[in-house]
Design a protein around this motif. Sequence first.
Motif, short mmCIF file in Angstrom:
data_model
loop_
_atom_site.label_atom_id
_atom_site.label_comp_id
_atom_site.label_asym_id
_atom_site.label_seq_id
_atom_site.Cartn_x
_atom_site.Cartn_y
_atom_site.Cartn_z
N ILE A 1 7.65 -3.61 19.89
CA ILE A 1 6.83 -2.78 19.01
C ILE A 1 6.27 -3.67 17.90
CG2 ILE A 1 6.78 -0.74 17.54
CD1 ILE A 1 7.59 -0.05 20.38
N CYS B 1 4.00 -3.34 14.58
CA CYS B 1 3.39 -2.39 13.65
C CYS B 1 2.71 -3.12 12.50
CB CYS B 1 4.44 -1.43 13.10
SG CYS B 1 5.06 -0.26 14.34
N ALA C 1 3.15 1.71 8.65
CA ALA C 1 3.63 0.70 9.60
C ALA C 1 5.14 0.49 9.46
CB ALA C 1 2.90 -0.62 9.37
N LEU D 1 7.01 3.78 10.73
CA LEU D 1 6.87 3.97 12.17
C LEU D 1 7.76 2.99 12.93
CD1 LEU D 1 5.42 5.51 14.45
CD2 LEU D 1 3.66 3.72 14.40
N ALA D 2 7.80 1.74 12.48
CA ALA D 2 8.68 0.75 13.12
C ALA D 2 10.14 1.19 13.01
CB ALA D 2 8.48 -0.61 12.48
N SER E 1 11.23 -5.08 17.27
CA SER E 1 10.15 -4.56 16.43
C SER E 1 9.72 -5.61 15.41
CB SER E 1 10.58 -3.28 15.71
OG SER E 1 11.60 -3.54 14.77
N LYS F 1 7.24 -6.01 12.02
CA LYS F 1 6.44 -5.37 10.98
C LYS F 1 5.49 -6.41 10.38
CE LYS F 1 10.23 -2.25 9.63
NZ LYS F 1 11.11 -1.82 8.50
N TYR G 1 0.56 -1.16 17.04
CA TYR G 1 0.08 -0.15 16.10
C TYR G 1 -0.67 -0.82 14.96
CZ TYR G 1 0.28 3.05 12.10
OH TYR G 1 -0.02 3.80 11.00
N THR H 1 -0.45 9.30 11.07
CA THR H 1 0.81 8.57 11.30
C THR H 1 2.01 9.39 10.84
OG1 THR H 1 -0.31 6.44 11.13
CG2 THR H 1 2.06 6.44 10.85
#
Length: 386
Positions: free
Chosen positions: A7, A9, A28, A31-32, A44, A46, A80, A185
Amino acid sequence: MDRKVKIICTGINKYDSYRTLSFCENDAEELADVFNEKIPDCESIKITSKNRTTNKFNVLSILEETSSEDYSEDDMVLFYFAGHGINLDGEDYLALSDSNHEAGLDTLLSTECIIDLLKQSGSGTNILIIDACRSHVDRGVSNRFGSRTAALANKKGVVAFFSCDIGEISQEIIFPENSGHGVFTYSLIESLRSSEDGAIAKLEKSVLENVNTICRENNLSAQSPYASVAPASRSSYDIFTGRLVQFKAERKKMVLIVGPSNAGKTTLARYLQRKFGYSHIEMSSFAYERYESEEYESSLLDFLEDVLWDRCEDFDILARDMLSSVESLDKVVVSGPRRMEEINTILSDGWEVYPVFIFANSKIRFRRHKEESKSREPLKNTEYLR
């Protein structure tokens, strides 16, 4: 199932050359965090000013590194982005912190480049989520961001989720329980947290309902998030587990939209998608999938006429591809069958089908074609009407 999930973000508030935004970094970051909660073993990353540089070089480097990693059909890569989106000369771009289109398009990051890098990763499921157009960037910039990206994602088999429809603004708001988010979001985060499964079609419907409720209750302008899902089977894909979710219905419903190119089939399909919760399936995505697997050197239309339909005489093969891919769904809108054999196969498959024929005259359709092809050489009128 041993599945790898990555992921990425990205959220950008402060720009060197564009207007400052308020809550992209919050979006961001949170969401992560939600993906980490729902998919504990995921990797993930960021990309916000809180933890790394948000310029083009850094974002592109992370994407290029991802494209060279060893992913498989069972794996998922998701990118994202929250920030400014720009459409210039018919192409869609994301603006990074150091971007400035007046200094050159190479300072921007094209969504086509992102889609290509996601596909190069080898991951079986690739997802692009864009929460952009939170304010108009510049008077000289088109507000048609998203249409080119949706078309490319559909063609290349990438799930693309957009925070608003063409010409709309992706709005931000301060919620009582937190420091502020983009409406889209925030709705996505809440849908992910409350979902028992992460089926893409269910998430899309939930996000749309949440956005509509927030906009109505806070007197905000209309905002219509939508998804372009390809391959079609990914509509029932559970992003938490990597499995397909079976949708249950007494009678499966399909709206079948037929008509010539640029008549408005996709526009109508998107309306039904966001108004009534249908999953939108483009027949062209199955044509592109076969076209690219054959590595045919001429045009897509030549491939259909000379290979798929002429040599094989398999006139309904794309319809059968489509029907196989939507077996787990219960409500779809399908646009773009080209042959009567395809339509007959669809009508005889057991779905409750509502056929719709949509038409626009050749002048209107050719004008739309030229508008869509600003960055590429459009077909001549005689070629287009072929």
